[in-house]
Design an enzyme around this catalytic site. Sequence first.
Site, PDB file in Angstrom:
ATOM      1  N   SER A 168      -6.108  17.982  39.364  1.00  0.00           N
ATOM      2  CA  SER A 168      -5.306  16.754  39.327  1.00  0.00           C
ATOM      3  C   SER A 168      -5.848  15.793  40.361  1.00  0.00           C
ATOM      4  O   SER A 168      -6.609  16.184  41.267  1.00  0.00           O
ATOM      5  CB  SER A 168      -3.844  17.088  39.638  1.00  0.00           C
ATOM      6  OG  SER A 168      -3.085  15.926  39.937  1.00  0.00           O
ATOM      7  N   TYR A 181       2.738  20.790  44.863  1.00  0.00           N
ATOM      8  CA  TYR A 181       1.843  20.615  43.715  1.00  0.00           C
ATOM      9  C   TYR A 181       0.384  20.634  44.174  1.00  0.00           C
ATOM     10  O   TYR A 181      -0.473  21.291  43.561  1.00  0.00           O
ATOM     11  CB  TYR A 181       2.184  19.297  43.026  1.00  0.00           C
ATOM     12  CG  TYR A 181       1.459  19.038  41.730  1.00  0.00           C
ATOM     13  CD1 TYR A 181       1.604  19.893  40.645  1.00  0.00           C
ATOM     14  CD2 TYR A 181       0.649  17.915  41.574  1.00  0.00           C
ATOM     15  CE1 TYR A 181       0.956  19.645  39.439  1.00  0.00           C
ATOM     16  CE2 TYR A 181       0.000  17.644  40.383  1.00  0.00           C
ATOM     17  CZ  TYR A 181       0.153  18.516  39.317  1.00  0.00           C
ATOM     18  OH  TYR A 181      -0.489  18.272  38.123  1.00  0.00           O
TER      19      TYR A 181
END
Length: 325
Positions: A168, A181
């Site tokens: 990501s 995350y």
Amino acid sequence: MGLMTSLKLPSLQSVRELFVVPTPVPSLHDRKVLITGAASGIGRATALAAADAGAQLVLTDIQADALDAVVAEILDRRGTVLYHRAGDVSDYEWVAAFARGVDAEVGVMDVVMNVAGVSAWGTVERLEHRHWKKMVDVNLMGPIHIIESFVPQMVRRGTGGHLVNVSSAAGLLALPWHAAYSASKFGIRGVSEVLRFDLRRHNIGVSLVCPGGVATPLVETVDIVGLDRGNTAIQREIAGFHKIAVTPEKAASAILRGVTRNKFMVYTSFDIRFGYWWARKFALPYEVVMRIANNRFDYLARLSDLASAAGAADRTGTEASRRAE
């Protein structure tokens, strides 16, 4: 003298191999491709695009009904699905059993794609242990379970292949509220960086996909801990995200291009490519931009808290009025 004579200088061929990297999978046609998270979002779009490119698919996702629907859609488009099963990639025992079934019925994969993932945002004082654990279990240990269950067979076969891990922008940049995350996404980035070199001698390529904004169901379901998603200000920010987000199909196209061109870093949009370059080249400006972004998120949190407090006060006043009546 004996030691010196036993050492051999590298040949021109071996020196060339340090600089020229062959493409193990130049085409997906007739290649066996495993995709996790195939029922929705980037995983679904990648499965459809790979099927259109002639790949023979092995698919999995935790959502059984949605996975069945994707398989049916691929078959309707005259694609090939060799094997599919619903399950949780964070469960190692399930992944190991899934791999045994694939080995028995399909054989060794040519391409393995770790796409499945979940997301949760929040400040450290709002995040709970379950949020941290879920991010690591699904986004980091899930891909590791897949890698250890499918990649050794590719190594032993000796004919190459390709591994795709989806990280990501939060695996490259210090985005606000992304600590849990990012722990998982920076982790899979590290795994990929090492395997990129470890697997090269086996002619197995590795791609690290770093999406920015992608318009997937994950955007609507991301757990923003401690924030009221119904708040007008929060809704405006989410709407702004949708304006810059790319489609899952564009992300899928970037992934397949990364495989067939043997690219390590795969970006789905220019903003993340530029942001990562900026962070590496201009450390102080990058820090300033991250501080500004963090202040913006803090402002949204305070707005949400004020709205929640006002709503609670209104409810308390209403209940008091009813009791007085």
